[in-house]
Design a protein around this motif. Structure first.
Motif, short mmCIF file in Angstrom:
data_model
loop_
_atom_site.label_atom_id
_atom_site.label_comp_id
_atom_site.label_asym_id
_atom_site.label_seq_id
_atom_site.Cartn_x
_atom_site.Cartn_y
_atom_site.Cartn_z
N PRO A 148 36.87 49.76 44.86
CA PRO A 148 37.37 50.30 43.85
C PRO A 148 38.94 50.12 43.79
O PRO A 148 39.71 49.85 44.82
N VAL A 149 39.31 50.06 42.50
CA VAL A 149 40.78 49.89 42.13
C VAL A 149 41.47 51.51 42.37
O VAL A 149 40.80 52.23 41.97
N THR A 150 42.59 51.17 43.14
CA THR A 150 43.42 52.56 43.16
C THR A 150 43.71 53.04 41.65
O THR A 150 44.41 52.38 40.63
N VAL B 113 47.78 46.98 48.24
CA VAL B 113 47.52 45.38 48.05
C VAL B 113 47.26 45.11 46.69
O VAL B 113 46.61 45.76 46.00
N ILE B 114 48.16 44.08 46.25
CA ILE B 114 47.99 43.49 44.89
C ILE B 114 47.17 42.20 44.85
O ILE B 114 47.42 41.16 45.80
N LEU B 115 46.20 42.23 44.02
CA LEU B 115 45.58 41.05 43.71
C LEU B 115 45.87 40.50 42.28
O LEU B 115 45.96 41.39 41.28
N ARG B 116 45.93 39.13 41.95
CA ARG B 116 46.03 38.68 40.61
C ARG B 116 44.54 38.04 40.27
O ARG B 116 43.79 37.36 41.01
N LEU B 117 44.08 38.73 39.04
CA LEU B 117 42.78 37.86 38.30
C LEU B 117 43.30 36.96 37.43
O LEU B 117 44.10 37.27 36.30
N LEU C 248 38.09 40.04 47.00
CA LEU C 248 38.49 38.66 46.91
C LEU C 248 37.13 37.88 47.21
O LEU C 248 37.03 36.92 46.84
N ARG C 249 35.99 38.55 47.71
CA ARG C 249 34.74 37.95 47.72
C ARG C 249 34.14 37.83 46.25
O ARG C 249 33.08 36.78 46.06
N ARG C 250 34.85 38.27 45.32
CA ARG C 250 34.19 38.13 43.94
C ARG C 250 34.96 37.01 43.39
O ARG C 250 34.88 36.49 42.12
N HIS C 251 35.86 36.23 44.07
CA HIS C 251 36.47 34.96 43.65
C HIS C 251 35.53 34.23 43.13
O HIS C 251 34.51 33.60 43.65
N GLU D 263 41.11 46.22 53.60
CA GLU D 263 39.65 46.15 53.62
C GLU D 263 39.01 46.00 52.14
O GLU D 263 38.30 45.06 51.79
N LEU D 264 39.43 46.91 51.42
CA LEU D 264 38.96 46.85 49.97
C LEU D 264 39.52 45.52 49.25
O LEU D 264 38.73 45.11 48.56
N ALA D 265 40.57 45.02 49.40
CA ALA D 265 41.14 43.91 49.15
C ALA D 265 40.23 42.58 49.32
O ALA D 265 40.04 41.97 48.41
#
Length: 578
Positions: A373-375, A348-352, A409-412, A403-405
């Motif tokens: 944790p990041v993969t 799963v990819i997230l953008r910061l 996302l709760r750190r948004h 679930e990790l993603a």
């Protein structure tokens, strides 16, 4: 349901002699399945998003040629309005459907009854057999997705009777043009013309076609099942890839926060190619509500086109043909670093966004924390940089599961250093687009101080094709401005958002926007003037490019007109690259 008892094998069929002369184990039991919705029928089945109202089925045992009980079950439709075509063909009424069981209960009954019939006929794993692709791909899977129902594994593979017929009779007509009636006619089968029970004639005739096909050369029959992908698989795309234009569509009108998984869910039941969802970005780097989707073959693409104006939530989505070149332009990349980053499967990819320019991998990993944790640790981070190596404040991160993603996302809008960090779902195609855009020029070039020459050309002229925003909150970001402008943001020129900074390099509360025309600038001003942003009303007035240029180079612009830049404006050569 009061079905007739199981039928005996045809008199000319001898299971023992069949098995003696044909050592091939053959296919297992087939569940011949017919269904109808409250709306369109035939090749348009499922194209109008109407609910399933009927299932009819019967088990066939290919080796013994035995058939089981024929079952028919009505399904309660949430919207009970029947189309005139359906009402005439089925003879059903809204009252009869209102008394039926809901879809989840009918599917439970289906599984129980099929298992019982298969056991009576000798047991073994069974496979569905339908007339064409529509019932499963365009009706059952999309409706189950809309209603958050989990379909049994049985519904993820099936035989298409039209294709099986075409294997044995390839010269009759194309598989897509076949129907139950034409297959029976081409085989010279006599059908019961007096059968008027909706769906029953279709199943009985499909069973007769199957039994007739099994009497002929059947080495290739029922050997390769159709498969419905259970999960969309992410993956990279290269600029060197050749993509068949007959497999690509463009979806328009997506909610801006949609992820590739949301798009895949909209096309539930159809097989999207690995890495085949490319969300499009506008000139400001924001998602523009469009996506290009690549399917595994042209048949899946054609079924996808039938979902034109189907709904994602409360919004209807437009679906059009697109080209392979368009897909590669959006999704393709050339960077080996990006290819390695995207080569990890099932991530799963997230953008910061908004990272401090000094932030490194350890800072980002510490910001996300041990609970998400990041993969691969630092190897699962990709920092976006300008061609000269300067950081942009953007990065992408990989996570091993949903679930990790979600935890990340709760750190948004959490704080790193003195900046709050935005986190969004992303896709492989978005990674490629962002990297490609930064590789050529800054995504959103802005001034670091108002007294320096601007690092991009401004077209001369006095046409009022720009708008000035006055009274912005000092905390306003470019994202806030684009959101404030709403639909008018689509008319902004590339690199056309310019924040005005004061002498200390801080936001002044003003910004200029270059629009595509004077008409669009006036429309934006009329629509947005004195709208509220963060409890402050903002003035939006048209102005010219020349007026904007004066202010950005250090002059002022009051309500009565322009004043020139300060006379001590230092002269610096423009060393910025484009």
């Amino acid at each position: 349901m009061t079905p007739p008892p199981p039928q005996p094998p045809p008199p000319d069929s001898n299971p023992a002699s069949d098995s003696a002369t044909d050592p091939r184990p053959g296919p297992g039991p087939l569940v011949v399945l017919f269904g109808a919705t409250a709306g369109a029928m035939g090749p348009d089945l499922g194209s109008d998003e109407t609910d399933l109202i009927l299932l009819v089925w019967q088990v066939v045992e290919p080796l013994s040629r035995q058939v089981g009980t024929l079952h028919k079950s009505l399904v309660r439709a949430e919207a009970a309005a029947l189309s005139p075509q359906c009402r005439e063909a089925s003879g059903l009424s809204a009252d009869s459907l209102a008394r039926a069981e809901p879809l989840d209960k009918v599917l439970q009954q289906f599984s129980q009854l099929v298992s019982g019939d298969v056991a009576l006929l000798g047991g073994g794993p069974y496979m569905l057999c339908t007339d064409g692709q529509q019932l499963l791909r365009q009706v059952l899977h999309p409706e189950a997705s809309r209603k958050n129902l989990v379909l049994p594994d049985t519904f993820f593979s099936f035989y298409d009777l039209r294709r099986e017929f075409h294997v044995q009779h390839p010269s009759v007509r194309p598989a897509r043009e076949l129907t139950v009636a034409t297959m029976a006619q081409d085989l010279g089968l006599e059908t019961d013309a007096t059968e008027d029970d909706f769906g029953v004639w279709e199943v009985k005739t499909m069973v007769a076609v199957i039994l007739h096909l099994l009497e002929g050369p059947s080495g290739q029959l029922f050997s390769k099942a159709e498969v419905v992908k259970q999960k969309y698989e992410t993956g990279p795309c290269s600029k060197a890839d050749v993509v068949d234009s007959e497999t690509v569509v463009r979806a328009r009108g997506l909610p801006w926060q949609s992820s590739d998984q949301d798009v895949a869910r909209f096309f539930k039941g159809l097989n999207i190619a690995r890495g085949g969802v490319a969300l499009c970005l506008n000139a400001q780097g924001r998602r523009n509500g469009e996506a290009l989707i690549r399917f595994v073959d042209s048949e899946q693409r054609d079924l996808a086109l039938q979902r034109h104006k189907h709904h994602m939530g409360v919004r209807y989505i437009e679906v059009y043909k697109a080209t392979g070149e368009e897909f590669v332009k959006i999704a393709g990349g050339t960077s080996l670093e990006v290819a390695r980053f995207l080569s990890r499967e099932d991530q799963v990819i997230l953008r910061l966004r908004g990272l401090p320019f000094s932030a490194g991998p350890a800072d980002v990993l510490g910001f996300l924390g041990p609970e998400c944790p990041v993969t691969g640790g630092a190897d699962g981070l990709l920092f976006v940089r300008h061609p000269d190596g300067r950081p942009t404040g953007d990065a992408f991160a990989l996570f091993a599961c949903e679930e990790l993603a979600q935890a990340a996302l709760r750190r948004h809008k959490g704080i790193l250093g003195k900046r709050y960090i935005e986190l969004f779902r992303s896709t492989a195609a978005e990674v490629q687009q962002v990297l490609n855009r930064y590789a050529s020029s800054p995504l959103l070039p802005t001034l670091t101080a108002p007294l320096l020459p601007i690092p991009f050309p401004l077209a001369a002229g006095t046409g009022r094709d720009c708008v000035r925003l006055r009274g912005l909150p000092y905390t306003a970001t470019i994202e806030d401005i684009l959101s404030f402008l709403g639909e008018a943001a689509a008319d902004i020129r590339p690199h056309g958002v310019h924040m005005v900074l004061n002498q200390q390099g801080r936001p002044s509360g003003d910004a200029f926007i270059q629009m595509t025309s004077a008409e669009r600038a006036l429309a934006a001003a009329q629509r947005c003037h004195k709208k509220v942003m963060k409890e402050r009303y903002v003035e939006v007035v048209p102005c010219s490019t020349e007026e904007m240029s004066r202010v950005l180079m250090g002059g002022t612009l009051g309500r009565s007109g322009m004043s020139p830049p300060p006379c001590k404006l230092p002269c610096h050569p423009n060393t910025h690259s484009h």
